[in-house]
Structures are given as structure tokens and as C-alpha cells.
Design an enzyme around this catalytic site. Structure first.
Site, mmCIF file in Angstrom:
data_model
loop_
_atom_site.group_PDB
_atom_site.id
_atom_site.type_symbol
_atom_site.label_atom_id
_atom_site.label_comp_id
_atom_site.label_asym_id
_atom_site.label_seq_id
_atom_site.Cartn_x
_atom_site.Cartn_y
_atom_site.Cartn_z
ATOM 1 N N GLU A 1 3.937 -1.041 3.292
ATOM 2 C CA GLU A 1 4.663 -0.374 2.198
ATOM 3 C C GLU A 1 3.680 -0.088 1.070
ATOM 4 O OE1 GLU A 1 8.496 -1.894 1.056
ATOM 5 O OE2 GLU A 1 8.368 -0.963 -0.929
ATOM 6 N N GLU B 1 0.312 -2.872 -4.055
ATOM 7 C CA GLU B 1 0.765 -2.545 -5.406
ATOM 8 C C GLU B 1 -0.336 -2.916 -6.426
ATOM 9 O OE1 GLU B 1 3.582 -0.823 -6.774
ATOM 10 O OE2 GLU B 1 1.975 -0.970 -8.253
ATOM 11 N N ASP C 1 4.901 7.694 -7.435
ATOM 12 C CA ASP C 1 4.852 8.305 -8.773
ATOM 13 C C ASP C 1 5.036 9.809 -8.613
ATOM 14 O OD1 ASP C 1 4.486 5.927 -10.150
ATOM 15 O OD2 ASP C 1 2.329 5.972 -9.861
ATOM 16 N N LYS D 1 4.983 17.416 -13.446
ATOM 17 C CA LYS D 1 4.369 18.639 -14.014
ATOM 18 C C LYS D 1 3.413 19.260 -13.002
ATOM 19 C CE LYS D 1 4.475 17.147 -18.783
ATOM 20 N NZ LYS D 1 3.734 16.306 -19.707
ATOM 21 N N THR E 1 15.923 0.105 -4.476
ATOM 22 C CA THR E 1 14.750 -0.340 -5.244
ATOM 23 C C THR E 1 15.082 -0.146 -6.720
ATOM 24 O OG1 THR E 1 13.607 1.788 -5.484
ATOM 25 C CG2 THR E 1 13.224 0.589 -3.416
ATOM 26 N N TYR F 1 13.382 1.466 -8.966
ATOM 27 C CA TYR F 1 13.154 2.853 -9.376
ATOM 28 C C TYR F 1 14.325 3.730 -8.932
ATOM 29 C CZ TYR F 1 11.025 7.369 -10.076
ATOM 30 O OH TYR F 1 10.790 8.643 -10.496
HETATM 31 C C1 LIG Z 1 7.600 5.076 -9.252
HETATM 32 S S1 LIG Z 1 6.997 3.531 -8.756
HETATM 33 C C2 LIG Z 1 8.128 3.057 -7.459
HETATM 34 C C3 LIG Z 1 8.038 1.607 -7.129
HETATM 35 C C4 LIG Z 1 8.972 1.152 -5.982
HETATM 36 N N1 LIG Z 1 8.601 1.748 -4.714
HETATM 37 C C5 LIG Z 1 10.411 1.440 -6.305
HETATM 38 O O1 LIG Z 1 11.004 2.298 -5.622
HETATM 39 O O2 LIG Z 1 10.954 0.800 -7.226
HETATM 40 C C6 LIG Z 1 5.524 3.968 -7.853
HETATM 41 C C7 LIG Z 1 4.616 2.771 -7.590
HETATM 42 O O3 LIG Z 1 3.487 3.194 -6.816
HETATM 43 C C8 LIG Z 1 2.355 2.492 -7.258
HETATM 44 N N2 LIG Z 1 1.180 3.315 -6.907
HETATM 45 C C9 LIG Z 1 0.769 4.459 -7.473
HETATM 46 N N3 LIG Z 1 -0.356 4.913 -6.904
HETATM 47 C C10 LIG Z 1 -0.663 4.022 -5.929
HETATM 48 C C11 LIG Z 1 -1.736 3.917 -5.005
HETATM 49 N N4 LIG Z 1 -2.701 4.836 -4.954
HETATM 50 N N5 LIG Z 1 -1.749 2.870 -4.155
HETATM 51 C C12 LIG Z 1 -0.754 1.938 -4.190
HETATM 52 N N6 LIG Z 1 0.278 1.979 -5.056
HETATM 53 C C13 LIG Z 1 0.318 2.998 -5.916
HETATM 54 C C14 LIG Z 1 2.567 2.346 -8.767
HETATM 55 O O4 LIG Z 1 1.834 1.279 -9.312
HETATM 56 C C15 LIG Z 1 4.065 2.142 -8.856
HETATM 57 O O5 LIG Z 1 4.415 0.764 -8.876
#
Ligand SMILES: C[S@@+](CC[C@H](N)C(=O)[O-])C[C@H]1O[C@@H](n2cnc3c(N)ncnc32)[C@H](O)[C@@H]1O
Length: 233
Positions: free
Chosen positions: A64, A89, A138, A142, A212, A214
Site C-alpha cells: 500500500e 508512508e 495526493d 491544479k 480511510t 481522507y
Molecule cells: C491524500 S493522502 C491519503 C492517505 C490515505 N491513503 C487515506 O486515504 O487516508 C496521500 C498520502 O500519500 C503519501 N505520499 C505522497 N507521495 C508519496 C510517495 N511518493 N510515496 C509514498 N507515499 C506518498 C502522503 O504522505 C499522504 O499521506
């Protein structure tokens, strides 16, 4: 390796924050105590058979990417003890939350990595996973930031390399432009096939879906998620 190239490499696909608000003392202590036990060491060579990463026998291994607070990762690892789980993460507060949960109830079918997932993908042996989950990555809504999105031709190559043939790539998002973006990128990739024949296939959550943090926020704000599944040919 020197600090310079390592830093540059570490940020290839991670553009978010590493730290949020102050971590609660119990979580900080759990992070200090548990992370060394669960963290994968990418300084060593990856084992050919990933099941050796786990303290109990596992029949398959799932990854994941960006597990956030770990709700989905922990629910999966607890529901399927015979499957090995790797969670990535880089956001320290999310990792601390998971380490605190593991303090209460340890898991011997879980390992984690706390940096850019592309590093882990490049470390893993080919065809070593049966599933890769990218849940609410993420969104970078934009247009000028779209190139930061985790889904790209290069990262789909990485995911295709580590997935076994017949394995599955899951992508969930509440951002329409990112869902379309992912459909277009996967359609253009020779090794992914979208597993959908009717709207319910992407409108309904995956079976056993625990939600989740988010996602809960997105739904509160009135956005409708899409749950995509792709087969690795
Ligand atoms: C919008 S959050 C969603 C978190 C979770 N999946 C949820 O649904 O609640 C996106 C997550 O991806 C992580 N993330 C972003 N770029 C990443 C990368 N290159 N490798 C691993 N994790 C990453 C961020 O730190 C963030 O916690």
C-alpha cells in the site's frame, strides 16, 4: 552514497509534508520503539522470496502506497494474517499513528517503509507482489502540478515490474481529473487492463472496504470516489 544524490533521489515522487502537528508523546514513543522492528532496510539487498521478510508464513505480499493514518493497511493486515503487507508512508505523523496501533496489537505480517515509494518499488524483486494499492494519492488538482501525481508512465512501469502476472493494481480517488488521468495512463500502458464493465464496478467500494480518513473527508465535502481496479497482464 553521498547525502546529495540520496536526497535528490528520495524526492522523486514525494512532494508532500513529512511532519504535521506535534506528535503525541505516546505515539512518539511507539514510533521510536517500533519503527526499527517494522521498517524495511533498503540498504540490504531485497530477498528473492519476499515471504522471508515476515515473521510468519505468508502466501502472498501486498503493497500500500501512502497509507496515511493506516486505517486500510491495518484492517487488511488484521483480516488476512496469511498475507504479507508492506505499507509506505513518508509522513511521520501517519507512521507514528500506525506504530502506536501496533503497540496495542502487534502484527507479524506487516512491514513498513517511511520514504518515497519509488525507492521501495525499485528495491523490490520483479513479479514479487500480488497487489498494489494506491488509495487517495495526493490529488494535485491544479493543472500546473499534474506532473507531481504519483501515477505516471514511469511509475506504472515500476508497478508493472513488481506485480506478478495476474496481479492487481488498485487506485481510488475523489478527484475526477485524477481518475481520468489514471484511466488514460493505464489505457496507454500495455501491461494494465481496466477491470470494469459497468458503473457499479468503479462506483462501489472494494469488498471489505474499511474506508480511510481522507475518503471520509472527501465524502463529507460532497465528492464521490471512484474505485478502479487494473489487472497486470
Ligand atoms: C491524500 S493522502 C491519503 C492517505 C490515505 N491513503 C487515506 O486515504 O487516508 C496521500 C498520502 O500519500 C503519501 N505520499 C505522497 N507521495 C508519496 C510517495 N511518493 N510515496 C509514498 N507515499 C506518498 C502522503 O504522505 C499522504 O499521506
Amino acid at each position: 552514497m553521498t547525502a546529495g544524490p540520496l536526497r535528490a533521489r528520495a524526492s522523486e515522487a514525494f512532494f508532500g509534508r513529512r511532519h504535521g502537528k506535534t506528535i503525541k508523546p505516546l505515539q512518539a514513543e511507539a514510533l521510536r520503539a517500533n519503527l526499527p522492528r517494522y521498517r524495511l532496510d533498503l540498504g540490504t539487498e531485497a530477498p528473492e522470496d519476499l515471504s522471508s521478510l515476515f515473521a510468519r508464513p505468508v502466501s502472498a505480499v501486498r503493497l500500500e502506497i501512502g497509507f496515511g493514518g493506516g486505517e486500510h493497511l491495518l484492517a487488511g493486515a488484521r483480516a488476512e494474517p496469511g498475507c504479507g503487507f508492506i505499507g509506505v508512508e513518508p509522513f511521520v505523523n501517519g507512521m507514528a499513528r500506525v506504530m502506536a496501533a501496533l503497540d496495542e496489537a502487534p502484527l507479524d505480517n506487516l512491514r513498513v517503509y517511511d520514504d518515497d515509494a519509488t525507492r521501495l518499488l525499485d528495491w523490490l524483486p520483479a513479479a514479487s507482489l500480488h497487489r498494489v494499492d494506491l488509495l487517495y494519492p495526493d490529488p494535485w488538482p491544479k493543472r500546473k502540478h499534474w506532473k507531481r501525481r504519483f501515477v505516471s508512465a514511469k511509475n506504472l512501469d515500476r508497478i508493472a515490474r513488481v506485480l506478478a502476472s495476474g496481479g492487481e493494481f488498485r487506485f481510488a480517488s475523489d478527484i475526477d481529473t485524477y481518475v481520468n488521468w489514471t484511466l488514460l495512463h493505464c489505457r496507454a500502458h500495455p501491461l494494465f487492463k481496466w477491470l470494469a464493465s459497468r458503473p457499479a464496478d468503479w462506483e462501489a467500494p472494494y469488498p471489505g472496504w474499511p474506508g480511510t480518513r481522507y475518503e471520509a473527508k472527501a465524502v463529507r465535502e460532497g465528492r464521490r470516489p471512484a474505485y478502479l481496479r487494473f489487472a497486470r497482464r
